[in-house]
Scaffold this active site. Sequence first.
Site, PDB file in Angstrom:
ATOM      1  N   PRO A  43      41.702 -48.059 -79.847  1.00 29.28           N
ATOM      2  CG  PRO A  43      43.954 -48.505 -80.345  1.00 29.28           C
ATOM      3  CD  PRO A  43      42.975 -48.252 -79.152  1.00 29.28           C
ATOM      4  CB  CYS A 130      44.047 -57.800 -80.673  1.00 26.66           C
ATOM      5  SG  CYS A 130      42.641 -58.210 -82.061  1.00 26.66           S
TER       6      CYS A 130
END
Length: 402
Positions: A43, A130
Amino acid sequence: MTSTAEAPAAAAQPTVPQPTAPLAAPLRLGERIEVWPPVVLAPMAGITNAPFRSLCREQSAGKGLFVSEMITTRALVERDQKTMRLIRFDPSEQPRSIQLYGVDPGIVGRAVRMIADEGLADHIDLNFGCPVPKVTRRGGGSALPYKRNLLRRILREAVGNADGLPVTMKMRKGIDDDHMTYLDAGRIGAEEGVSAIALHGRTAIQHYSGTADWSAIARLREAVPAHVPVLGNGDIWSADDAVRMVRETGCDGVVVGRGCLGRPWLFKELVSVFEGGASRETFAPSFPYVAQVMLRHAQLLGEWIGDEKHGVVDFRKHVPWYTKGFSVGSELRRGMGLASGLAELAELLAAVDQDQPWPQSADGPRGRTSGANRVVLPEGWLDDPYDCAVPDADAELDTSGG
């Protein structure tokens, strides 16, 4: 939508040598999904939307697993308009894969239950990797695995509400060299029933700088039960890199992020090498083929957004990646960065020297490479790694996509 210019059909591809032995086994995700080859599109915010996923799937003949942009669990359960658009999949996408970000176990559980009950996806990946400040300062992403018990609660809620959908997790080595988390997090994930674990071989403080530590992937593979697949991520710039990672670490598959920016055909190369065929050199395209893919990408974006101009505007950020290493010229490159229609983009691409082979300077790292001076964390976050308190109510991002 009717385009003012249509992207040409895909160029004919070179003949691929007959395959020998496959590099790895298929990736099993729970009882329902088998992925071949074990190659996953990572992603990436603003990148891995439905058009880009479709483009990569076209290049790989539908083989592999292609994950959505990061979806915020709170925005999902509140049915935020942008979020609901981001989770729309093309009918050709099978299996459908969503990555979720969340810091509240209850909200994560509700989001997973919503996906399962409404049939919104076939696979759920949880983001614990992240490194961007707006995520870590809220205790999310790569900051969260430091809180071992909170991580366990989130995983338990996700797996428990998935109704049989496979739940996987993606993470980094840790916050920094003094706060490593990946081995504990991997064991917790295995104990809570995740279907696979992906590890990016960098800490949060590294962001995308330096070199990915593939030895950490090997240590994780040794630390978790053999029935839980471990996927390696970091510095896969070519299909040959993927081969080396599998052989050096023993990982069960690879996750590809920045390496496919401006090179969606990397998935064609990956399919070939995992099936025992050609190395990446077979697929080095000349400029006309690159230009065709660029137009196809921009066209898909326009169709997805519902407006050709906005699709081409959204495509502008991809231009430097696609044209890296080619002799384009500053004026044409600047024009592509300002294009507002398919016909204009096609005209600019046609003005580039079409006799250019794939440039060697286009190989290797691409995308973000800078590091960060520090990781932004909630106050007192490092005081107790076993504190199970949920971050403040406003800790989650308001919108999806990173």
